[in-house]
Design an enzyme around this catalytic site. Sequence first.
Site, PDB file in Angstrom:
ATOM      1  N   GLN A  88       0.857  -1.182   0.000  1.00 13.69           N
ATOM      2  CA  GLN A  88       0.000   0.000   0.000  1.00 13.69           C
ATOM      3  C   GLN A  88       0.892   1.230   0.000  1.00 13.69           C
ATOM      4  O   GLN A  88       1.708   1.420   0.904  1.00 13.69           O
ATOM      5  CB  GLN A  88      -0.909   0.039   1.223  1.00 13.69           C
ATOM      6  CG  GLN A  88      -1.912   1.204   1.161  1.00 13.69           C
ATOM      7  CD  GLN A  88      -2.678   1.377   2.452  1.00 13.69           C
ATOM      8  OE1 GLN A  88      -2.111   1.742   3.474  1.00 13.69           O
ATOM      9  NE2 GLN A  88      -3.976   1.108   2.404  1.00 13.69           N
ATOM     10  N   TYR A 125      -6.593  11.091   3.265  1.00 10.62           N
ATOM     11  CA  TYR A 125      -5.153  11.281   3.107  1.00 10.62           C
ATOM     12  C   TYR A 125      -4.981  12.322   1.992  1.00 10.62           C
ATOM     13  O   TYR A 125      -5.942  12.964   1.595  1.00 10.62           O
ATOM     14  CB  TYR A 125      -4.497   9.947   2.754  1.00 10.62           C
ATOM     15  CG  TYR A 125      -4.241   9.030   3.937  1.00 10.62           C
ATOM     16  CD1 TYR A 125      -5.142   8.931   5.003  1.00 10.62           C
ATOM     17  CD2 TYR A 125      -3.099   8.246   3.990  1.00 10.62           C
ATOM     18  CE1 TYR A 125      -4.913   8.090   6.074  1.00 10.62           C
ATOM     19  CE2 TYR A 125      -2.858   7.390   5.065  1.00 10.62           C
ATOM     20  CZ  TYR A 125      -3.768   7.319   6.099  1.00 10.62           C
ATOM     21  OH  TYR A 125      -3.528   6.484   7.168  1.00 10.62           O
ATOM     22  N   ALA A 158      -9.576  -7.591   8.009  1.00  7.99           N
ATOM     23  CA  ALA A 158      -8.505  -7.002   8.817  1.00  7.99           C
ATOM     24  C   ALA A 158      -8.602  -7.451  10.264  1.00  7.99           C
ATOM     25  O   ALA A 158      -7.833  -8.288  10.722  1.00  7.99           O
ATOM     26  CB  ALA A 158      -8.534  -5.480   8.718  1.00  7.99           C
ATOM     27  N   ARG A 159      -9.573  -6.905  11.012  1.00 12.65           N
ATOM     28  CA  ARG A 159      -9.623  -7.171  12.451  1.00 12.65           C
ATOM     29  C   ARG A 159      -9.773  -8.652  12.770  1.00 12.65           C
ATOM     30  O   ARG A 159      -9.160  -9.155  13.718  1.00 12.65           O
ATOM     31  CB  ARG A 159     -10.768  -6.371  13.089  1.00 12.65           C
ATOM     32  CG  ARG A 159     -10.483  -4.893  13.214  1.00 12.65           C
ATOM     33  CD  ARG A 159     -11.713  -4.109  13.651  1.00 12.65           C
ATOM     34  NE  ARG A 159     -12.715  -4.076  12.600  1.00 12.65           N
ATOM     35  CZ  ARG A 159     -13.882  -3.433  12.700  1.00 12.65           C
ATOM     36  NH1 ARG A 159     -14.188  -2.794  13.820  1.00 12.65           N
ATOM     37  NH2 ARG A 159     -14.740  -3.428  11.710  1.00 12.65           N
TER      38      ARG A 159
END
Length: 409
Positions: free
Chosen positions: A104, A174, A349-350
Amino acid sequence: MTTTRPIPDPLAPATLGPVRLRNRVIKSATFEGATPDALVTDRLIEYHTAVGRGGVGMTTVAYLAVAPEGRTERGQVYWRPEALPGLRRLTEAVHATGAKVSAQIGHAGPVANSRSNGLPSLAASARFNPLAMGLDRAATHDDIRRVVAAHGSAAAAAREVGFDAVEVHLGHTYLAGSFLSPKLNRRRDEFGGALANRAEFPRRILAAVKEAVGDDVAVIAKMNMSDGVRGGFDLDESIPFARMLQADGHLDALELTGGSSLLNPMFLFRGDIPLAAMAAPQPPLLRLGMKMFGRFLFRDYPYQPLYFRDLALQFRRELSMPLILLGGVTDLDGMRTAMSDGFEYVAMARALLREPDLINKISRDATTRSRCTHCNLCAASIFTGTHCPLDAEGTAALVAAGTRPVVAP
């Protein structure tokens, strides 16, 4: 005669651009907090090889900044010659598990902590940055050219050290996301105003990345469907922006996300808000501010499985390109629903922080359910090594490495 598209098996091999994956499950990018010197460590490698051994098709290394001021804090890896040997060691270790690995890349922009980095932070427009208690500088045309070129250089370096894919971060407000946001982009030049103008910077980034890697590496973009804030980037513009990206032809897949790291982070996470644990590692002034005003920043979004599905389906109906669904994918039922809906891949993810071997467990027993409780204490642990504080093995590994885990008081 109408033909019905066969529904793929999420655990069967699949192709993403030029990359052959052993299944359609991608470990999504979550900052690992494992690079205190902005270089690859054994802990970072173990973080990704654990999910590789655990069965994912591809894991995503986050967050690899394209410029030193583009880090959210000084411990993040940024692309430079000293970082390349470690990154090559990482890709080789992941490949040895049978998984593929994605880098990434991006520029944190207004999410960067200039005080931590020791460098001015950039944004689409000048704004106060509460992370550093200072001002973000509006990106100049020279900054824009430099950052676009830096994305191309980072992508070329990623290919050189063995990454199979590059994921370009356009979301979460971002730097690229701050240009897309009408709330944050107040420019009056050719990069502000109408969506076509605000989209120009991220589109140039993707063109530079594609030119750098050609057909050797898969190119993915992570973009917001919605910032989750009034006046921000939302469906009325994010769907047309996605159509632009599809027409440009630089992408092999689009990963759909949401929320603003600046203005509404819980729109992405959902579930519990461990405010005390999040505030604990912060500097005193920021810790006080989080305690006083955190309830306004961290809004309450109850967790539910596939929580981005309804938003993402609107993109699925409008686009023909491959899409990656994330948000509450934790079991085989959810994966199969995503495939039935027409999504080509799922991202997790988690659940993988709690159980790095979850995919292997699901492969052995289709009824397996994730042990993740959506407490979000893992989000509070990023400053001391991202892990699940409910996982005794992960906590023990941090202690053995000399890292003190964050736990809820």
